[in-house]
Design a protein around this motif. Structure first.
Motif, short mmCIF file in Angstrom:
data_model
loop_
_atom_site.label_atom_id
_atom_site.label_comp_id
_atom_site.label_asym_id
_atom_site.label_seq_id
_atom_site.Cartn_x
_atom_site.Cartn_y
_atom_site.Cartn_z
N PRO A 1 0.80 -1.23 0.00
CA PRO A 1 0.00 0.00 0.00
C PRO A 1 0.83 1.28 0.00
N TYR A 2 2.00 1.27 0.66
CA TYR A 2 2.84 2.49 0.61
C TYR A 2 3.36 2.72 -0.81
N SER A 3 3.69 1.64 -1.52
CA SER A 3 4.15 1.80 -2.92
C SER A 3 3.02 2.39 -3.76
N ILE A 4 1.79 1.90 -3.54
CA ILE A 4 0.63 2.43 -4.29
C ILE A 4 0.46 3.92 -3.95
N ALA A 5 0.56 4.24 -2.67
CA ALA A 5 0.36 5.64 -2.25
C ALA A 5 1.40 6.56 -2.88
N ILE A 6 2.65 6.11 -2.92
CA ILE A 6 3.71 6.93 -3.51
C ILE A 6 3.40 7.17 -4.99
N LYS A 7 3.07 6.09 -5.69
CA LYS A 7 2.79 6.21 -7.14
C LYS A 7 1.63 7.15 -7.41
N ILE B 1 13.30 1.66 -3.03
CA ILE B 1 12.66 2.94 -3.33
C ILE B 1 13.71 3.92 -3.87
N PRO B 2 13.47 4.49 -5.05
CA PRO B 2 14.45 5.44 -5.58
C PRO B 2 14.73 6.55 -4.57
N ALA B 3 16.00 6.98 -4.50
CA ALA B 3 16.43 7.93 -3.46
C ALA B 3 15.56 9.18 -3.40
N GLU B 4 15.17 9.66 -4.56
CA GLU B 4 14.39 10.91 -4.60
C GLU B 4 13.04 10.72 -3.87
#
Ligand SMILES: C[S@@+](CC[C@H](N)C(=O)[O-])C[C@H]1O[C@@H](n2cnc3c(N)ncnc32)[C@H](O)[C@@H]1O
Length: 281
Positions: A128-134, A174-177
């Motif tokens: 879910p955090y990956s979805i939220a970031i995207k 997770i990419p640094a940015e």
């Protein structure tokens, strides 16, 4: 590879049957005969960490005390919680680059500014955090009401997910940015951690939910991620689950499954988009 501690009590046939029957009824996980060694190894660890000398007494206790923490640890020890940020990354790209632009246009036209996503079997929260970031990166206008429901049967995994505190090595994908934008650095007892910021946490509702039971989930849902969960279920259980996902999805909604969970052998009306990606067209 799991090894059995040689001084562990043996797992009697009747106890293995009780365990596998219960686990199948309770959470759909199919502990067939080939999983006997794994069950023995994993429950041996639980036995060593509790006051029980044999499996029969341990199982008696656990099954009679479903509200006890040991019950959750028992379930956890027999399921697999492996996950990572941006696991099977193509799903997140497809969601934000292929499906989302068209979906937002239709929604805007219909004056419906809600976007609903379900991470079903979210484990420790990386999905879910990956979805939220995207989504946060893709949807710049804050007029959108975006909510990600993240559920799991494991209360301990949900605690971790809700805390959103991850070891340095877990965050490497997770990419640094994005890491710098969405996570704050913490040092706890000399170890480095990263914690998901409020901006992400506010998009996610974490809830305990057993996929075998009723779902107090309000549809329609635009994207369902149920990845690397169904693989542990048998075909009839997968069939029921896929039918329930179909009912809950919005027209044009998408179901993402895990890399080895194609819907082959399951009766369904989804439109095949690509391996593990299915649309309610
Ligand atoms: C291997 S993890 C997958 C995590 C994430 N979806 C991913 O792909 O990285 C499987 C998760 O499914 C959960 N699970 C297993 N049976 C379940 C059930 N009946 N209801 C809800 N969650 C379940 C487990 O607790 C575990 O956290």
């Amino acid at each position: 590879m799991e090894t059995i501690i040689t001084n562990s009590p043996s797992l009697k046939e009747e106890d293995f049957v009780r365990i596998s029957d219960f686990i199948y009824q309770h959470c759909g996980i199919n502990l067939h005969d080939g999983k006997r060694e794994l069950v023995h190894a994993r429950l041996s660890k639980r036995l060593r960490n509790s006051d029980f000398n044999n499996f029969s007494d341990y199982i008696d206790y656990v099954l009679k005390n479903p509200d006890d923490r040991e019950f959750s640890l028992f379930i956890d020890s027999l399921s697999t919680n492996l996950t990572s940020f941006f696991r099977e990354e193509q799903h997140f790209d497809l969601m934000s680059e292929k499906f989302l632009p068209a979906l937002l246009k239709i929604k805007e036209k219909n004056n419906d500014l809600r976007l609903r996503i379900w991470s079903a079997g979210c484990s420790s929260g990386q999905e879910p955090y990956s979805i939220a970031i995207k989504l946060n990166e893709a949807v710049k206008n804050n007029k959108w009401d975006i909510k990600i429901l993240a559920t799991d049967i494991s209360k301990t995994m949900l605690e971790t997910a809700q805390n959103g505190l991850y070891d340095e090595d877990k965050i490497a994908q997770i990419p640094a940015e994005l890491r710098n934008k969405y996570f704050s650095r913490q040092t706890i007892r000399g170890r480095k951690y990263f914690q998901a910021m409020g901006e992400l946490k506010d998009m996610i509702i974490f809830k305990h939910l057993n996929l075998m039971e009723n779902w107090p989930v309000k549809g329609p849902i635009d994207f369902i991620f149920c990845r690397n969960v169904m693989i542990y279920f048998d075909k009839p259980t997968q069939q029921k689950l896929v039918e329930r996902f179909w009912k809950l999805l919005a027209g044009g909604g998408v179901l993402f499954t895990g890399h080895s969970e194609s819907l082959t052998g399951i009766k369904h009306s989804f439109k095949y988009i690509s391996p593990t990606v299915y649309m309610k067209a």
